[in-house]
Scaffold this active site. Structure first.
Site, PDB file in Angstrom:
ATOM      1  N   ASN A  33       0.816  -1.212   0.000  1.00 13.01           N
ATOM      2  CA  ASN A  33       0.000   0.000   0.000  1.00 13.01           C
ATOM      3  C   ASN A  33       0.854   1.269   0.000  1.00 13.01           C
ATOM      4  O   ASN A  33       0.332   2.358   0.165  1.00 13.01           O
ATOM      5  CB  ASN A  33      -0.935  -0.006   1.226  1.00 13.01           C
ATOM      6  CG  ASN A  33      -1.989   1.069   1.153  1.00 13.01           C
ATOM      7  OD1 ASN A  33      -2.532   1.357   0.096  1.00 13.01           O
ATOM      8  ND2 ASN A  33      -2.275   1.682   2.293  1.00 13.01           N
ATOM      9  N   TYR A  48      -2.273  13.122 -15.382  1.00 10.92           N
ATOM     10  CA  TYR A  48      -2.006  12.146 -14.336  1.00 10.92           C
ATOM     11  C   TYR A  48      -0.957  11.132 -14.800  1.00 10.92           C
ATOM     12  O   TYR A  48      -0.953   9.987 -14.340  1.00 10.92           O
ATOM     13  CB  TYR A  48      -3.286  11.405 -13.955  1.00 10.92           C
ATOM     14  CG  TYR A  48      -4.275  12.239 -13.178  1.00 10.92           C
ATOM     15  CD1 TYR A  48      -4.362  12.136 -11.792  1.00 10.92           C
ATOM     16  CD2 TYR A  48      -5.129  13.139 -13.811  1.00 10.92           C
ATOM     17  CE1 TYR A  48      -5.269  12.891 -11.070  1.00 10.92           C
ATOM     18  CE2 TYR A  48      -6.040  13.907 -13.100  1.00 10.92           C
ATOM     19  CZ  TYR A  48      -6.107  13.779 -11.723  1.00 10.92           C
ATOM     20  OH  TYR A  48      -7.009  14.534 -11.014  1.00 10.92           O
ATOM     21  N   THR A 106      -9.171  10.336   2.338  1.00  8.34           N
ATOM     22  CA  THR A 106      -7.944  10.417   3.124  1.00  8.34           C
ATOM     23  C   THR A 106      -7.312  11.780   2.841  1.00  8.34           C
ATOM     24  O   THR A 106      -7.760  12.505   1.949  1.00  8.34           O
ATOM     25  CB  THR A 106      -6.959   9.307   2.714  1.00  8.34           C
ATOM     26  OG1 THR A 106      -6.478   9.577   1.387  1.00  8.34           O
ATOM     27  CG2 THR A 106      -7.622   7.941   2.757  1.00  8.34           C
TER      28      THR A 106
END
Length: 213
Positions: free
Chosen positions: A59, A121, A159
């Site tokens: 992660n 991106y 987040t």
């Protein structure tokens, strides 16, 4: 779910706090996932503390933006080192332990950006596409060792790294009308890491409220 966890991050204070909140079933070690040598130390810590690791959750990652015509070579290299090579190093590091105990589960966190193409991106999208491809290839290679490899594609998860524009326009951008919670993503990861997913390997699971399906 009864797991024993070794947590790593470059942010020591935050990592120590999370480990303390979990309690005796967790330990923290500062580690940059792009540091291959450090991975051996992380696996040894897991072995010494809890036994041979049977689950790996890759992660570690950073957001990175800009078009291919805008970014510098060293910037792109660093993003690939963290987002892609970090996961590669992690898989290679845990393989001996997983083979020793007869199997294991690896979950790579990719991104919804690895299911589409969006202008601006390029660094993060390219690195997460690479993670997607690595997962599918690794699932084939590691199946004979009873090691399962799956990918989770988080979308707009609430987040600190969530782009503010997405947070502000969640109702119009996301069919479910809101950003997801980190716990909603974690439950999918937990399933893929568990014996309940014993016949699931090479899977790609979107957790994005139907944003990019």
């Amino acid at each position: 779910e009864g797991g024993k966890v070794v947590l790593t991050d470059v942010q020591s204070a935050l990592g120590e706090r999370v480990a303390a909140d979990i309690g005796s079933s967790a330990v923290f070690r500062q580690h940059d996932v792009a540091d291959e040598r450090g991975w051996a130390e992380v696996v040894q810590l897991a072995r010494d503390t809890f036994g041979p690791p049977t689950v790996l959750i890759n992660n570690g990652g950073v957001g990175a933006y800009g078009g291919i015509h805008e970014i510098e070579t060293e910037y792109m290299r660093r993003i690939m080192e963290i987002n892609f090579m970090g996961s590669f190093f992690g898989i290679r590091a845990v393989l001996p332990s997983m083979r020793e105990v007869g199997g294991g589960a690896i979950v790579n966190i990719s991104s919804g950006l690895a299911t589409t193409s969006l202008a601006g991106y390029f660094p993060v999208g390219t690195s997460k596409w690479a993670v997607r491809g690595m997962t599918r290839l690794a699932a084939k290679d590691l199946a004979p060792f009873n090691i399962r490899v799956n990918t989770v594609f988080p979308g707009a998860i609430d987040t600190p790294s969530l782009v503010q524009e997405v947070r502000d326009n969640a109702k119009s951008l996301i069919p479910l009308g809101r950003a997801g919670g980190s716990d909603e993503c974690a439950r999918v990861v937990t399933f893929l890491a568990s014996d309940e997913a014993s016949y699931v390997s090479g899977a790609e699971v979107m957790v994005d409220g139907a944003m990019l399906c």
